[in-house]
Every structure is written in structure tokens, then in C-alpha cells.
Design a protein around this motif. Structure first.
Motif, PDB file in Angstrom:
ATOM      1  N   MET A 121       0.829  -1.199   0.000  1.00  0.00           N
ATOM      2  CA  MET A 121       0.000   0.000   0.000  1.00  0.00           C
ATOM      3  C   MET A 121       0.871   1.259   0.000  1.00  0.00           C
ATOM      4  SD  MET A 121      -2.304  -1.302   3.194  1.00  0.00           S
ATOM      5  CE  MET A 121      -2.681   0.403   3.596  1.00  0.00           C
ATOM      6  N   TYR A 122       0.335   2.299  -0.657  1.00  0.00           N
ATOM      7  CA  TYR A 122       0.915   3.647  -0.532  1.00  0.00           C
ATOM      8  C   TYR A 122      -0.258   4.621  -0.551  1.00  0.00           C
ATOM      9  CZ  TYR A 122       3.662   7.850  -1.281  1.00  0.00           C
ATOM     10  OH  TYR A 122       4.228   9.099  -1.154  1.00  0.00           O
ATOM     11  N   GLN A 123      -0.709   5.010   0.645  1.00  0.00           N
ATOM     12  CA  GLN A 123      -1.899   5.844   0.761  1.00  0.00           C
ATOM     13  C   GLN A 123      -1.639   6.980   1.765  1.00  0.00           C
ATOM     14  OE1 GLN A 123      -5.396   3.344   1.422  1.00  0.00           O
ATOM     15  NE2 GLN A 123      -4.596   1.774   0.033  1.00  0.00           N
ATOM     16  N   PRO A 124      -0.838   7.958   1.364  1.00  0.00           N
ATOM     17  CA  PRO A 124      -0.516   9.067   2.278  1.00  0.00           C
ATOM     18  C   PRO A 124      -1.724   9.911   2.652  1.00  0.00           C
ATOM     19  CG  PRO A 124       0.294   9.525   0.063  1.00  0.00           C
ATOM     20  CD  PRO A 124      -0.151   8.096   0.068  1.00  0.00           C
ATOM     21  N   GLY A 125      -2.787   9.850   1.847  1.00  0.00           N
ATOM     22  CA  GLY A 125      -3.982  10.631   2.142  1.00  0.00           C
ATOM     23  C   GLY A 125      -4.946   9.948   3.096  1.00  0.00           C
ATOM     24  N   GLY A 126      -4.600   8.762   3.551  1.00  0.00           N
ATOM     25  CA  GLY A 126      -5.484   8.020   4.451  1.00  0.00           C
ATOM     26  C   GLY A 126      -5.951   6.719   3.830  1.00  0.00           C
ATOM     27  N   LEU A 127      -6.347   5.786   4.655  1.00  0.00           N
ATOM     28  CA  LEU A 127      -6.761   4.453   4.199  1.00  0.00           C
ATOM     29  C   LEU A 127      -8.039   4.527   3.378  1.00  0.00           C
ATOM     30  CD1 LEU A 127      -6.105   1.394   4.502  1.00  0.00           C
ATOM     31  CD2 LEU A 127      -7.637   1.396   6.489  1.00  0.00           C
ATOM     32  N   ARG A 128      -8.004   3.925   2.182  1.00  0.00           N
ATOM     33  CA  ARG A 128      -9.166   3.943   1.296  1.00  0.00           C
ATOM     34  C   ARG A 128     -10.116   2.795   1.640  1.00  0.00           C
ATOM     35  NH1 ARG A 128      -5.115   5.461  -2.803  1.00  0.00           N
ATOM     36  NH2 ARG A 128      -4.827   3.262  -3.332  1.00  0.00           N
ATOM     37  N   ALA A 129     -11.401   3.064   1.471  1.00  0.00           N
ATOM     38  CA  ALA A 129     -12.411   2.049   1.768  1.00  0.00           C
ATOM     39  C   ALA A 129     -12.273   0.846   0.842  1.00  0.00           C
ATOM     40  CB  ALA A 129     -13.807   2.656   1.640  1.00  0.00           C
ATOM     41  N   SER A 130     -11.818   1.076  -0.399  1.00  0.00           N
ATOM     42  CA  SER A 130     -11.657  -0.036  -1.347  1.00  0.00           C
ATOM     43  C   SER A 130     -10.565  -1.001  -0.884  1.00  0.00           C
ATOM     44  CB  SER A 130     -11.325   0.508  -2.739  1.00  0.00           C
ATOM     45  OG  SER A 130     -10.105   1.229  -2.722  1.00  0.00           O
ATOM     46  N   THR A 131      -9.594  -0.515  -0.131  1.00  0.00           N
ATOM     47  CA  THR A 131      -8.543  -1.396   0.400  1.00  0.00           C
ATOM     48  C   THR A 131      -9.135  -2.380   1.393  1.00  0.00           C
ATOM     49  OG1 THR A 131      -6.865   0.334   0.111  1.00  0.00           O
ATOM     50  CG2 THR A 131      -6.337  -1.456   1.626  1.00  0.00           C
ATOM     51  N   LEU A 132     -10.077  -1.915   2.198  1.00  0.00           N
ATOM     52  CA  LEU A 132     -10.751  -2.802   3.147  1.00  0.00           C
ATOM     53  C   LEU A 132     -11.586  -3.839   2.412  1.00  0.00           C
ATOM     54  CD1 LEU A 132     -11.850  -0.165   5.818  1.00  0.00           C
ATOM     55  CD2 LEU A 132      -9.836  -1.645   5.842  1.00  0.00           C
ATOM     56  N   GLU A 133     -12.204  -3.439   1.291  1.00  0.00           N
ATOM     57  CA  GLU A 133     -12.965  -4.413   0.491  1.00  0.00           C
ATOM     58  C   GLU A 133     -12.043  -5.459  -0.128  1.00  0.00           C
ATOM     59  OE1 GLU A 133     -15.723  -2.997  -2.351  1.00  0.00           O
ATOM     60  OE2 GLU A 133     -17.110  -2.219  -0.844  1.00  0.00           O
ATOM     61  N   THR A 134     -10.835  -5.026  -0.532  1.00  0.00           N
ATOM     62  CA  THR A 134      -9.856  -5.984  -1.049  1.00  0.00           C
ATOM     63  C   THR A 134      -9.503  -7.001   0.025  1.00  0.00           C
ATOM     64  OG1 THR A 134      -8.912  -4.353  -2.581  1.00  0.00           O
ATOM     65  CG2 THR A 134      -7.543  -6.239  -2.019  1.00  0.00           C
ATOM     66  N   CYS A 135      -9.294  -6.531   1.261  1.00  0.00           N
ATOM     67  CA  CYS A 135      -8.988  -7.434   2.376  1.00  0.00           C
ATOM     68  C   CYS A 135     -10.151  -8.399   2.621  1.00  0.00           C
ATOM     69  CB  CYS A 135      -8.697  -6.628   3.645  1.00  0.00           C
ATOM     70  SG  CYS A 135      -7.166  -5.674   3.582  1.00  0.00           S
ATOM     71  N   ASP A 136     -11.368  -7.891   2.556  1.00  0.00           N
ATOM     72  CA  ASP A 136     -12.550  -8.747   2.751  1.00  0.00           C
ATOM     73  C   ASP A 136     -12.609  -9.842   1.689  1.00  0.00           C
ATOM     74  OD1 ASP A 136     -13.453  -7.444   4.997  1.00  0.00           O
ATOM     75  OD2 ASP A 136     -14.782  -6.093   3.898  1.00  0.00           O
ATOM     76  N   HIS A 137     -12.358  -9.457   0.431  1.00  0.00           N
ATOM     77  CA  HIS A 137     -12.432 -10.429  -0.659  1.00  0.00           C
ATOM     78  C   HIS A 137     -11.338 -11.486  -0.512  1.00  0.00           C
ATOM     79  CE1 HIS A 137     -13.210 -12.048  -4.632  1.00  0.00           C
ATOM     80  NE2 HIS A 137     -11.924 -11.930  -4.923  1.00  0.00           N
ATOM     81  N   LEU A 138     -10.136 -11.068  -0.158  1.00  0.00           N
ATOM     82  CA  LEU A 138      -9.047 -12.036   0.036  1.00  0.00           C
ATOM     83  C   LEU A 138      -9.386 -12.992   1.174  1.00  0.00           C
ATOM     84  CD1 LEU A 138      -6.037  -9.565  -0.367  1.00  0.00           C
ATOM     85  CD2 LEU A 138      -6.613 -11.445  -1.920  1.00  0.00           C
ATOM     86  N   ALA A 139     -10.002 -12.472   2.236  1.00  0.00           N
ATOM     87  CA  ALA A 139     -10.411 -13.330   3.355  1.00  0.00           C
ATOM     88  C   ALA A 139     -11.496 -14.314   2.913  1.00  0.00           C
ATOM     89  CB  ALA A 139     -10.907 -12.475   4.515  1.00  0.00           C
ATOM     90  N   ASP A 140     -12.436 -13.863   2.078  1.00  0.00           N
ATOM     91  CA  ASP A 140     -13.481 -14.749   1.563  1.00  0.00           C
ATOM     92  C   ASP A 140     -12.898 -15.875   0.715  1.00  0.00           C
ATOM     93  OD1 ASP A 140     -15.389 -13.223   2.824  1.00  0.00           O
ATOM     94  OD2 ASP A 140     -15.914 -12.058   1.037  1.00  0.00           O
ATOM     95  N   CYS A 141     -11.744 -15.594   0.081  1.00  0.00           N
ATOM     96  CA  CYS A 141     -11.073 -16.608  -0.741  1.00  0.00           C
ATOM     97  C   CYS A 141     -10.132 -17.481   0.086  1.00  0.00           C
ATOM     98  CB  CYS A 141     -10.297 -15.939  -1.869  1.00  0.00           C
ATOM     99  SG  CYS A 141     -11.329 -15.097  -3.086  1.00  0.00           S
ATOM    100  N   THR A 213     -16.373 -11.985  -7.882  1.00  0.00           N
ATOM    101  CA  THR A 213     -15.316 -12.275  -8.856  1.00  0.00           C
ATOM    102  C   THR A 213     -14.592 -13.571  -8.484  1.00  0.00           C
ATOM    103  OG1 THR A 213     -14.969  -9.935  -9.344  1.00  0.00           O
ATOM    104  CG2 THR A 213     -13.164 -11.423  -9.854  1.00  0.00           C
ATOM    105  N   ASP A 214     -14.443 -14.471  -9.476  1.00  0.00           N
ATOM    106  CA  ASP A 214     -13.797 -15.761  -9.212  1.00  0.00           C
ATOM    107  C   ASP A 214     -12.388 -15.830  -9.788  1.00  0.00           C
ATOM    108  OD1 ASP A 214     -14.421 -15.791 -11.881  1.00  0.00           O
ATOM    109  OD2 ASP A 214     -15.221 -17.840 -11.896  1.00  0.00           O
ATOM    110  N   ALA A 215     -11.767 -14.664 -10.007  1.00  0.00           N
ATOM    111  CA  ALA A 215     -10.443 -14.630 -10.634  1.00  0.00           C
ATOM    112  C   ALA A 215      -9.423 -15.425  -9.816  1.00  0.00           C
ATOM    113  CB  ALA A 215      -9.984 -13.182 -10.809  1.00  0.00           C
TER     114      ALA A 215
END
Length: 429
Positions: A121-141, A213-215
Motif C-alpha cells: 500500500m501507498y496511501q498518504p492521504g489516508g486508508l481507502r475504503a476499497s482497500t478494506l474491500e480488497t482485504c474482505d475479498h481475500l479473506a473470503d477466498c 469475482t472468481d479470478a
């Protein structure tokens, strides 16, 4: 007594000699660096005189003058590269000697598993909500996430992220994403974790566009060594072999199948030998792919330009028309051809011209950026680049048009919100 004193004197002289040798080597190294810098400055200063000579030479033989310019650029690039390699060697040696003292580690709440994802990650402006969704999806997988941030996190973001990951690592932005990947791999080894399946992903992409997504599952089924979402190849090289060259896996998403001990050993060897850089001009995206290719290990990806073109040729005219309708362009001539095709009646000649146009476009630009509808409907990769480049600004607009028309599935509200923010931020109007 005399013999003992003589031995002590000899040892003292030996240590003094070794110290002088070390000092002389250091002095020689410093002198070489100073000489390189001096010659570099002279090279840069002398360019204005060189360009004056080239301008005179160009009037008499333009083709040779262009070759002269290319050769000068190559020589200068190689020369500067030598200087930077010395600099990079010193920076990496200092960084590695301090590791892991320069890292700020925070334990998360998620337990480790046999599947782990390192999220750079590189998010100097603060944590993005989409990053949390990425974490959720990885956990679901089935993946446990190790978040590696190339910039400090504030306390609130750190606490939020900790609830969705196994560990957070905050580090200096040295080596960029490759440095973050390497520190993540090293941390796993330091923690004694040996995952069977490992994903390296960075936040330069919005992933996944849809939660279903089943990628990842498709990639797991296909890949038994090193894989990814997209394989990048050189178009002219593909033409020479009449198919597809090896190329390299694009670095925003890797999947490593580490069940085989030989593959695991190869994987760890690469990251131990990796040379990091501190300048983006010297980044080499394909290094891990080249390393595996030289070891005669196959690269497995869900897509490539060649596979995209083969799938496009099987489209019916209706789907081909939609692919063109949501095309994204950053050069006028390709955009103009697209308009002419959309204004024409689909027939046999139209189809041939449309396929030639698509082939020409993806020979110059990424297929998933130029034809997002075709890419998602055929390859179902489930990602968009966040890159602020003319092409991907157009890609995001085309994607939203396709979603609004109902031709592509609607992404999550979080993704939609961030896409519209990017449009405002980058003035994608």
C-alpha cells in the motif's frame, strides 16, 4: 619474554597493515565515485555542444543524425546506470543491515493460514475504503492478509486495518512495491510461516470490481508455479514466433503456488537476491518472471494480449460492436477509426476492419485499458487500474458508461464512489 614481545609487535603491525588496506580501499571507492560524478557532469555540460553539432549534421544526413542521437542517449543511459548501481548497492546494504529495526509492526486480529496475501500500500492521504474491500475479498477466498504500507498510517487507520489482517508493517518507501513485497516475504519467513499459496497484490488496482469475482479461484486451479492476472508480451516478438512469447507477469498481482519445495526454494532465492532501486526510472517489472523463466518454470496467467485477440475473433458482431462502443483511446487517429466503425453497418468487411483496428490498438496499449468491455466480458479479470494516465482516465469513463447502460455488472458502492472521485480528481471529463 622477547619472543612474546616480538609476537605482539607482529600482531600489532599486521592489524595496522589490515586497517591501512581497508582505509585505502575505502578511499579508492570514494575516489572512483567522485570521478564518476565529475565525468557525468562533464557529459551533461557537453550535451549543448553536441546538439549544436547534430543540428549542423542533420541538414546533410538526417538518418545518420537520428542514429547518432540514439547512440548518445544509450551511452549516457548506460553511464548514468553505472553510477546509480553503485548508489543503489550502498543504499540496499544500509537498509538490509538495519532490517527489521526500521519497520513498525502491528499485530492484527486475524490468525495465519496456509494461504497468505501480502498487500502493498501507498496511501498518504489516508486508508481507502476499497482497500478494506480488497482485504474482505481475500479473506473470503481463504487468504490471511499481511498489509505492508510504504507510508506511515495514522492511529485510526491502523486500528481499522488491524481488524482485517494478520499483521501490519509500516516501512520507508524504499524499493516501492518491490521493496514492500520483499519485506512481506521476509516477514513471513521471520514469523516461521510457510504458506502453500501466496498472493502479492498492490493498491494500484481496484480489485475486485464485484464481490463474486472468481479470478483468484480460477488462477489457483490453473497455476502450479508462478501466475498472475495479466501476462505482458512484446507484439513484434509475438509476430516472429507466430503466437505468444513468454513475456512477464504484470506486477500488481502475483500468485505463487509454493506446495512444491523446489518452487518455494526458487521463490525465496529470488527475493533474497533481489536488487532494490530508489528511482522509478530503474524499476524492472519483469524480474521475478524472468527469474522463473530462466529456471524453466512456466508462467500461468488468466489473460494476455494474444488470448484476448483470440477470444475477440470468436465474438459475434453485436458483442464486437459493444467492445468498440466502450473503447478507450488516448490518440486521435485510433479514436477517429473507432467513430467511423461505429457509424458503419456491421457486415463482413466491417468485421474485418474492426478486428484489424482492435489488433492495432492492443499492439500499442494494454487490452484491458483500451477495451474494458471486451476484457471484462471475455476475461473476467475484475480489476481497474488507478493510474493517472490518459488511457486509464478514458478507461474509467468507458467502464462507468457500460455500467450505467447495464452492459457490465454494477460494482460495489465503494468502488463506484472512488471511481467518481478519481474522475473529479483527475478531471476525467
Amino acid at each position: 619474554m622477547i619472543n612474546d614481545q616480538w609476537i605482539k609487535t607482529r600482531e600489532k603491525d599486521k592489524k595496522s597493515s589490515q586497517s591501512q588496506t581497508l582505509i585505502s580501499r575505502q578511499a579508492l571507492f570514494v575516489l572512483c565515485c567522485q570521478r564518476f560524478v565529475f565525468l557525468l557532469r562533464k557529459t551533461i555540460i557537453s550535451q549543448k555542444y553536441f546538439w549544436f553539432i547534430v543540428s549542423i549534421f542533420k541538414e546533410h544526413n538526417p538518418s545518420k543524425s537520428r542514429k547518432l542521437v540514439r547512440e548518445l542517449a544509450r551511452v549516457q543511459r548506460d553511464f548514468i546506470g553505472v553510477v546509480h548501481r553503485i548508489k543503489f548497492w550502498w543504499l540496499q546494504r544500509r537498509y538490509d543491515n538495519q532490517w527489521p529495526a526500521q519497520l513498525l509492526l502491528t499485530d492484527g486480529t486475524q490468525p495465519p493460514s496456509s494461504k497468505i496475501a501480502v498487500l502493498a500500500m501507498y496511501q498518504p492521504g489516508g486508508l481507502r475504503a476499497s482497500t478494506l474491500e480488497t482485504c474482505d475479498h481475500l479473506a473470503d477466498c481463504g487468504y490471511t492478509v499481511v498489509a505492508v504500507s510504504n507510508t506511515p498510517l495514522n492511529e485510526a487507520d491502523r486500528n481499522t486495518l488491524a481488524h482485517q489482517v494478520y499483521k501490519i508493517c509500516e516501512r520507508p518507501n524504499y524499493g516501492y512495491d518491490a521493496g514492500a513485497y520483499r519485506d512481506g516475504v521476509w516477514l513471513l519467513r521471520r514469523e516461521g510461516l510457510k504458506p502453500d499459496s501466496l498472493i502479492l497484490i498492490n493498491d494500484s488496482i481496484l480489485f475486485p470490481l464485484q464481490k463474486k469475482t472468481d479470478a483468484i479461484s480460477r488462477l489457483e486451479a490453473k497455476n502450479d508455479t508462478l501466475g498472475g492476472l495479466v501476462r505482458k508480451t512484446r507484439y513484434k516478438a509475438d509476430l516472429k514466433v507466430g503466437g505468444e512469447t513468454t513475456g512477464f507477469i504484470e506486477a500488481y498481482f502475483y500468485h505463487a503456488n509454493l506446495r512444491d519445495p523446489d518452487i518455494r526454494s526458487l521463490w525465496e532465492t529470488f527475493w533474497d537476491q533481489l536488487r532494490l532501486t530508489s528511482g522509478r526510472a530503474y524499476l524492472k517489472e519483469g524480474r521475478v518472471s524472468e527469474f522463473f523463466d530462466h529456471a524453466n518454470q512456466p508462467l500461468n496467467t488468466l489473460s494476455s494480449r494474444n488470448s484476448f485477440l483470440q477470444s475477440v475473433e470468436e465474438m459475434n458482431n453485436s458483442e464486437l460492436l459493444k467492445t468498440l462502443q466502450y473503447g478507450a483511446y488516448c490518440v486521435p487517429e485510433l479514436s477517429e477509426t473507432n467513430k467511423q466503425l461505429l457509424a458503419s453497418e456491421p457486415d463482413t468487411n466491417w468485421r474485418r476492419t474492426a478486428l484489424d483496428h482492435i489488433r492495432e490498438t492492443v499492439s500499442r496499449y494494454p487490452f484491458y485499458g483500451s477495451f474494458i468491455y471486451g476484457s471484462e466480458s471475455l476475461m473476467q479479470l475484475g480489476f481497474l487500474k488507478r493510474t493517472n494516465s490518459p488511457l486509464f482516465r478514458e478507461t474509467r469513463k468507458s467502464y462507468l458508461r457500460a455500467v450505467d447502460a447495464g452492459d457490465l455488472p454494477r460494482p460495489s458502492d465503494t468502488i463506484l464512489s472512488e471511481l467518481r472521485e478519481l474522475i473529479v480528481l483527475h478531471k476525467d471529463t
